[in-house]
Design an enzyme around this catalytic site. Structure first.
Site, PDB file in Angstrom:
ATOM      1  N   CYS A 133       0.850  -1.178   0.000  1.00  0.00           N
ATOM      2  CA  CYS A 133       0.000   0.000   0.000  1.00  0.00           C
ATOM      3  C   CYS A 133       0.895   1.241   0.000  1.00  0.00           C
ATOM      4  O   CYS A 133       1.346   1.685   1.031  1.00  0.00           O
ATOM      5  CB  CYS A 133      -0.840  -0.046   1.253  1.00  0.00           C
ATOM      6  N   VAL A 134       1.226   1.754  -1.162  1.00  0.00           N
ATOM      7  CA  VAL A 134       2.123   2.908  -1.215  1.00  0.00           C
ATOM      8  C   VAL A 134       1.342   4.094  -1.710  1.00  0.00           C
ATOM      9  O   VAL A 134       1.753   5.131  -1.874  1.00  0.00           O
ATOM     10  CB  VAL A 134       3.338   2.654  -2.118  1.00  0.00           C
TER      11      VAL A 134
END
Lengths: 436, 105
Positions: B104-105
């Site tokens: 999850c960037v």
């Protein structure tokens, strides 16, 4: 339109605002370009977006490639990179990165500010947005890598506006509208949200945590920003003294002059307001009574659930000794199950410069940053090392309010110093009294 | 997937400019990435970060957590950003030839 979209076209009917109609309108505006904008990404980006979405409707699968690492210098987050897996067919969305832009508290805007943002995004992006992302950010949907620094430059230099957070860091904090337009607000959610956002800019822009971390600020237990479910540290307003009762207004509710719940149920005939049935009998702690034309509340037993205040907002008001509770550990299911926030600090004053609150936050971070495993949310660390450990690191004395119920199993750990004689025992000494 | 030719070497890279095969890493790669990542000159400190990342990756098969990188290099996160303006993930890991960060960037 560049692509046929028979399936998407079906979503233009019906009463709800159609995102398909809106996207088509945006595609047309770009195609006509009446304002002679020098579009910095493909003019037909929106048409290609509709095209790739239609393809996904047809074959039932996404057409975005895995991941994407793009950003702006100085920051480790704020931009979500995305590339189409059919770039030849849909070149307009070959790059389709999302930018998160920090939103103002309570999402109050002026037309001028929004117009500026739109002008910027029309020029350097697709013109498509999400108002807003679930975490709170203004979301710019769709641009190319070379435009990222350009957008960032204009946001910061012209509009005094920063990016939001993404990655293993403090994400963009969000709040309910608080005291700006709500008489239930027990503290100024926007002030606290803004102050902590500014205080922890470094933690927001440069990922330094084991995983993501969110703050949310609810002015009262109604939870209009859902902090108890969607933030690792949840700040929920409450009060310590008595609910203020206006007996005349109570009579006005009973007499039918004021609608219960401010008229929220007026779409259906629920009969005349019955204070006994709709308030007294529904109080979870059974601490209210209505006798001799007078409403009484045993505030010592009140759990401040908000029900009576919600039903009779003109007659009942929050107390005057206000602050907030802090709850920790909410998260979605991955990896070890969904969690909501667990009560950590029952009551804390909310007063500038919020030093007490910052101390709690920083103690939690010190512990989690040191002990948290890679991609372990605070809630999971609390499960792994125990709520007791969280209480220790935050310097909070355990009390009954920390649990819904005491443990039912007897697997109780003691600290060695709590046990007379400690753990070092000699088996030979034991054998002197107990034969083998 | 695209190919990059630089000073007689060929690299297979993805859209974000990460090399697809760690074995293609060589000193020319550093030189090639340097400009994209806003780095004027490679110093010993840059090289130390790269070395630490590569040793950790070769030993553990993953990139170290940010905190571990700070501990191993004794550089504060702030200093790592001074060295690599895109940060430890997009900047240093890319230059070290490590696989692209995911999640999850």
């Amino acid at each position: 339109m560049k692509h046929e979209t028979p399936l998407l076209n079906q979503l233009e009917s019906g009463p709800w605002p159609s995102f398909v109609s809106d996207l088509k309108q945006q595609a047309e505006v770009r195609a006509k370009n009446e304002e002679n904008i020098e579009f910095q990404i493909p003019v037909d980006a929106v048409e290609d977006l509709l095209g790739v979405l239609e393809l996904s409707y047809v074959d039932g699968t996404t057409h975005w490639k895995h991941g994407g690492i793009v950003g702006v210098f100085g920051y480790g987050g704020g931009v979500i990179g995305r590339y189409c897996d059919q770039p030849q067919n849909f070149p307009g969305v070959a790059h389709f990165h999302t930018m998160r832009v920090a939103q103002p508290g309570g999402k109050y805007y002026t037309a001028e500010y929004l117009r500026d943002l739109c002008d910027l995004w029309d020029l350097r992006g697709s013109g498509i947005t999400n108002m807003h992302g679930s975490t709170g950010d203004i979301i710019f949907i769709g641009t190319t890598t070379p435009q990222l620094e350009e957008v960032f430059y204009e946001l910061t230099h012209k509009f005094n506006q920063d990016l939001g957070g993404s990655g293993s860091n403090l994400r963009t904090p969000a709040d309910c509208i608080g005291s700006s337009r709500c008489e239930y607000a027990c503290y100024d959610t926007q002030a606290l949200c803004y102050d902590l956002t500014q205080e922890y800019q470094d933690e927001l822009h440069r990922p330094a945590f084991p995983y993501k971390f969110k703050f949310k600020f609810d002015g009262c237990p109604n939870g209009c920003v859902a902090s108890i479910a969607r933030s690792d540290l949840s700040f929920i307003g409450t009060w310590k003294d008595e609910i203020r009762i206006d007996q005349e207004a109570v009579q006005a509710y009973i007499g039918g002059e004021m609608p219960p719940n401010a008229g929220a149920h007026s779409g259906r005939d629920w009969g005349a307001f019955d204070i006994q049935k709709e308030v007294i009998a529904l109080c979870p702690s059974d601490c209210m009574k209505y006798e001799g034309g007078k409403l009484e509340i045993n505030n010592k037993e009140c759990v401040r659930c908000m029900h009576c205040i919600n039903v009779m907002p003109r007659a009942l008001r929050i107390g005057n000794d206000r602050g907030c509770s802090i709850l920790a550990g909410a998260k979605a299911p991955i990896l070890d199950g969904a969690q909501m926030g667990s009560l950590l600090i029952p009551f804390i004053k909310v007063e500038e410069p919020y030093d007490e609150i910052k101390e709690v936050i920083e103690n939690v971070w010190d512990w989690w940053m040191e002990e948290g495993k890679n991609r372990e949310r605070l809630g999971e660390l609390i499960k792994r090392q125990g709520l007791q450990k969280l209480l220790e690191v935050t310097g909070v004395t355990p009390d009954a309010r920390h649990v819904q119920e005491p443990r039912s199993n007897p697997y109780i750990f003691w600290k060695e110093e709590e046990v007379e004689g400690g753990w070092d025992r000699d088996i030979d000494e034991y054998r002197k009294h107990h034969q083998r | 997937m695209a190919q990059v030719d630089f000073k007689g070497k060929t690299f297979d890279v993805d859209e974000d400019g990460f090399i697809l095969d760690y074995n293609q890493f060589c000193d020319e790669w550093i030189e090639y990435v340097k400009d994209q990542e806003g780095i004027d000159e490679m110093t010993d400190e840059h090289k130390l970060v790269i070395k630490v990342l590569q040793e950790y990756y070769e030993k553990n098969g993953i990139a170290p957590m940010v905190r571990v990188l700070s501990k191993l290099t004794k550089f504060k996160l702030k200093h790592i950003y001074e060295l690599f303006p895109s940060g430890p993930g997009k900047g240093a890991c890319k230059m070290a030839g490590l696989p692209k960060p995911t999640g999850c960037v």
